[in-house]
Write a protein that holds these residues in place. Structure first.
Motif, PDB file in Angstrom:
ATOM      1  N   LEU A  43       0.832  -1.208   0.000  1.00  8.09           N
ATOM      2  CA  LEU A  43       0.000   0.000   0.000  1.00  8.09           C
ATOM      3  C   LEU A  43       0.868   1.260   0.000  1.00  8.09           C
ATOM      4  N   ALA A  44       1.991   1.192   0.723  1.00  9.52           N
ATOM      5  CA  ALA A  44       2.881   2.365   0.783  1.00  9.52           C
ATOM      6  C   ALA A  44       3.354   2.717  -0.625  1.00  9.52           C
ATOM      7  N   VAL A  45       3.641   1.684  -1.431  1.00  8.86           N
ATOM      8  CA  VAL A  45       4.084   1.924  -2.809  1.00  8.86           C
ATOM      9  C   VAL A  45       2.953   2.587  -3.610  1.00  8.86           C
ATOM     10  N   LEU A  46       1.717   2.103  -3.384  1.00  6.86           N
ATOM     11  CA  LEU A  46       0.569   2.676  -4.106  1.00  6.86           C
ATOM     12  C   LEU A  46       0.338   4.140  -3.717  1.00  6.86           C
ATOM     13  N   PHE A  47       0.532   4.438  -2.413  1.00  3.89           N
ATOM     14  CA  PHE A  47       0.247   5.792  -1.934  1.00  3.89           C
ATOM     15  C   PHE A  47       1.376   6.775  -2.217  1.00  3.89           C
ATOM     16  N   LYS A  48       2.534   6.253  -2.623  1.00  9.20           N
ATOM     17  CA  LYS A  48       3.699   7.130  -2.786  1.00  9.20           C
ATOM     18  C   LYS A  48       3.454   8.269  -3.777  1.00  9.20           C
ATOM     19  N   PRO A  49       2.842   7.975  -4.963  1.00  6.24           N
ATOM     20  CA  PRO A  49       2.595   9.078  -5.901  1.00  6.24           C
ATOM     21  C   PRO A  49       1.711  10.170  -5.294  1.00  6.24           C
TER      22      PRO A  49
END
Length: 842
Positions: A43-49
């Motif tokens: 999820l952290a990767v998804l929220f990064k942008p």
């Protein structure tokens, strides 16, 4: 399947013996941990942008794994998160929490709160008071609607809990959001950090009060004697006083003793401190406040300056914030059942809570900020920044649930409120507050100033650490002519900001030195040695030195550098190359390293820094020079100088032609004015064979950007370029005739000729242009496979570690007037004009 908790065993005998590992505490804990970390990291990767802090991903991960989403499947819940396993998971997570709050205490620098003065104090007070009062109002509504008579908590504790839940600001989350938005070093960031730190301390005090009031009564059934709460509070105050009066000096002593011994922090002292965290936690738990309060106060007692705190953080933070802390937030998510919010009334309450929290915080902060003369836009930004909830908020909510003050429904409502307020912070701040980044002004190029003797030369020198200091001072000293030309030097210490807590400590240290300019410097800190070197240099020479610290994630570091160059109207940026050769060679023993000995193994600071350089070269608002350091200005080199000054004595400029080479020549002219510096200009003439057949470069296949050189996609008139080159050389010769040695060469093999200059021991520094509008000679090198394409063909040949080059290299790029694109090129075809044929035939 029902379990008797006392019958739970730690480990199983394995599947072969018929045991299901999921029925045993430890294997189940491993599965839970792995699952939580996998989900929250994805999820952290998804929220990064969306530029969201990691804590958002961790809470959302917990909610997804818990009863709100996946947990609707009861078999999954009973297998993976059975009720008997929750105390175990929470105990492990609480250890993480204990150490995390110890780190928060370590990060909070009380002296910086004092220093930031009344302004931040006023803003913080308003930012707490208004939402707190709002929270009290909401608490009445919720207590009357969402609780039955049986489970209604006592008034006092419920009001305080709701007030704290709505008025808190999460300091650690705020620090990262500010860094992401490039606001850490601004006035607004400074104020927000100080106000948040103050807010944090106040919130913990209120929380201790709330816990003392809640006591351990199960719900609001029986009434305890108010004396008990008073005792708890008094003992809490006593504990804090004891920690600050007795333990703090003790920790100062430990930090001094445990600091550096041969570069290693003494193990005993680290263990002693870690045990101290546990003991402090136990002490506050014994009193009846929450154990994390003890860990937090213990963190405050540890000295912030010096190595000890830094080393402690390095030892524990990855394990704590990488592994244990996500468990804590995920358990918050697991306890959150969104389905419990039923009916219009409950959803109305959620809306009410969110609105009250946001309005209270934003309006309160805005009003006071405007009163203390903060511009309206900044005041509004501050309001949104202070509305960051995140970590600390969840801790409050979990304690409330543990103490039976919050029921499932209220808990779910407040978790969603915390998520929402933190989630909107970054996007709204980005929308409201765009610091004025002027258009890329065209600064006067070095060569463009009419009367260059009166012109103040401004240079921004960037460095990674103390290792770059002496070489940079050498280059600057050589440019600092003895005529009346004033040199203003901005020294920018680049520090990488990561997700780790230690980078917040780094920010604190930089702030302690007075952001954005480092005025006071302390001993034992990395950048104090950096700044110290330049301070000494400033006292020696006629140079105004302004140190700046840039703390920022690597992928946006170039923005800081270019922005600083723009606001300070800099003429040239000097960047350190990402590799440096640790050679202290004096003139006498240059040859020691010729045979590929240790001197040829460069220290590499990493690919990330190389990308920073490439982005600066691409976006800079002025000329840029990259310094490839091979022991320039080292002690041996200085001792061989007659006057002991730190100056480059023998400089060679290799000139082929083109704007970058002309800029290099201009720089050499500045150096030639220095009495000690001997400049040699070697000009390569274009061979007749090449003159008749000019070179056409074709675009390289885009996939091999790392292996091909980039040239500018402008149409050039070769004759005009030639005129410019001749003109520049003529001016140069007329101006510096006596001081400069000038040679012309016609070469059959440029690479060999260039290498022979580099391998000779005749020079300390070679200055070359980056050659993005190459002369025909340099253009023929486009088919070489590039090792460092950002240095251009000639710079790359000289910077290569396999060629045994002795001197340091300075690669100069002139600022383009038009905003021209670069294109990677390869393949050479002989045609009759010099241009770069892109697909559009430019």
């Amino acid at each position: 399947m029902t379990f008797n908790i006392s019958a739970v065993k730690t480990s199983s005998n394995g599947a072969w013996q018929g045991d299901n590992p999921l029925n045993f505490a430890f294997p189940l804990l491993i599965i839970q941990t792995a699952l939580i970390i996998a989900v929250s990291r994805s999820l952290a990767v998804l929220f990064k942008p969306l530029r969201q802090p990691k804590v958002i991903a961790e809470i959302v991960g917990g909610i997804l794994l818990g009863p709100s989403a996946l947990g609707r499947n009861t078999t999954y819940m009973d297998r993976i998160f059975p009720t008997w396993s929750m105390p175990i998971l929470e105990s492990v997570a609480s250890i993480g929490l204990l150490f995390f709050l110890f780190l928060v205490g370590l990060e909070l620098d009380l002296s910086s709160i004092r220093r930031s003065g009344k302004r931040a104090f006023g803003i913080a007070v308003a930012g707490i008071t208004l939402p707190f009062l709002g929270g009290v109002g909401v608490a009445f509504a919720i207590r009357n609607t969402l609780y039955t008579d049986a489970d209604r908590p006592g008034y006092a504790e419920f009001l305080v809990f709701m007030g704290v839940a709505l008025s808190i600001t999460a300091f650690p989350v705020l620090a990262r959001i500010l860094a992401e938005l490039k606001l850490l070093t601004t006035q607004i960031g400074e104020t927000a950090m100080a106000a948040a730190a103050f807010n944090d301390v106040a919130a913990w005090i209120l929380l201790a009060l709330a816990v003392a009031l809640a006591g351990n009564g199960e719900g609001g059934g029986e009434k305890k004697s108010p004396l008990v709460s008073l005792w708890v509070l008094l003992s809490g105050v006593g504990f804090v006083v004891f920690m600050l009066v007795v333990i703090r000096p003790g920790m100062k002593w430990v930090a001094k003793r445990g600091s550096l011994e041969n570069g290693v922090v003494r193990e005993t002292y680290v263990c002693l401190t870690l045990a101290g965290v546990m003991v402090s936690g136990f002490a506050t738990d014994l009193i009846g406040i929450h154990s994390i309060f003890g860990a937090f106060v213990f963190g405050l007692t540890i000295p912030k300056d010096g190595e000890f705190g830094q080393r402690l953080i390095e030892r524990i933070e990855d394990f704590v914030s990488g592994l244990l802390l996500p468990l804590y937030f995920a358990t918050s998510g697991l306890k959150t059942d969104v389905a419990k919010i039923r009916g219009a009334l409950s959803w109305g309450m959620l809306g009410l809570v969110v609105v009250t929290a946001c309005v209270g915080k934003i309006v309160g902060t805005f009003a006071v900020a405007v009163m203390v003369k903060v511009p309206a836009r900044e005041a509004l930004t501050l309001g949104f920044l202070m509305n960051t909830k995140g970590l600390v908020e969840l801790i409050v909510l979990n304690i409330g649930k543990e103490k039976k003050v919050l029921n499932d429904e209220t808990f779910a409502i407040l978790v969603l409120m915390a998520l929402f307020t933190t989630f909107i912070t970054t996007p709204t701040v980005m929308a409201i507050y765009k610091p004025a980044r002027g258009t890329h002004r065209k600064l006067k190029d070095l060569s463009a100033s009419e009367d260059s003797t009166k012109e103040e030369l401004r240079i921004l020198a960037c460095l990674h650490g103390p290792a770059n200091v002496s070489s940079l001072i050498s280059v600057i000293e050589s440019i600092r002519t003895t005529k009346m030309l004033q040199l203003k030097l901005f020294v920018m210490h680049l520090m990488e900001l990561t997700e780790r807590s230690s980078s917040i400590i780094m920010v604190q240290k930089a702030r302690k030195n007075g952001f954005p300019f480092v005025q006071r410097y302390r001993h034992g800190e990395c950048h104090s040695s950096v700044i110290g070197g330049f301070q000494a240099y400033r006292q020696l020479g006629r140079v105004a030195v302004r140190p700046i610290t840039a703390v920022s994630p690597l992928h946006t570091m170039h923005e800081d550098i270019c922005h600083m160059a723009e606001t300070k109207r800099v003429t040239m940026i000097i960047l350190p190359f990402h590799k440096r050769w640790n050679v202290g060679h004096s003139h006498s023993h240059h040859h020691n390293h010729q045979d590929g000995g240790d001197g040829n193994i460069p220290e590499n600071v990493g690919h990330g820094w190389r990308l920073v350089n490439q982005r600066v070269l691409k976006n800079a608002p002025c000329s840029v020079a990259v310094l490839v350091d091979r022991g320039l200005g080292s002690i041996e080199a200085q001792s061989s100088n007659n006057d002991g000054s730190n100056v480059v004595e023998r400089v060679c400029v290799i000139f082929f032609g083109g704007p970058d080479d002309r800029e290099a020549l201009e720089l050499a002219g500045r150096m030639a004015e220095h009495p000690v510096v001997k400049v040699t200009v070697i000009r390569f003439l274009v061979r007749e064979t090449l003159r008749s057949n000019a070179v056409t470069l074709r675009p390289a296949p885009s996939k091999c950007k790392e292996k091909n050189y980039a040239f500018l996609t402008t149409n050039v008139d070769p004759e005009k370029e030639k005129e410019f080159d001749e003109g520049a050389l003529e001016d140069f010769k007329i101006k510096w005739k006596e001081m400069v040695e000038y040679k012309e060469k016609e070469s059959n093999n440029i690479i060999e000729e260039t290498l022979s200059i580099g391998q000779s021991q005749d020079f300390d520094l070679i200055v070359v242009g980056r050659g993005r509008l190459p002369s025909a000679e340099v253009a023929t090198l486009a088919e070489r496979q590039a090792e460092h394409p950002e240095l251009g063909p000639i710079g790359d040949v000289l910077a290569s570690s396999i060629n045994h080059i002795v001197p340091s290299i300075l690669v100069v790029q002139q600022h383009n007037k038009a905003h021209v694109e670069e294109m990677t090129v390869s393949k050479i075809v002989n045609e009759s004009s010099l241009s770069i044929n892109g697909d559009t035939n430019v």
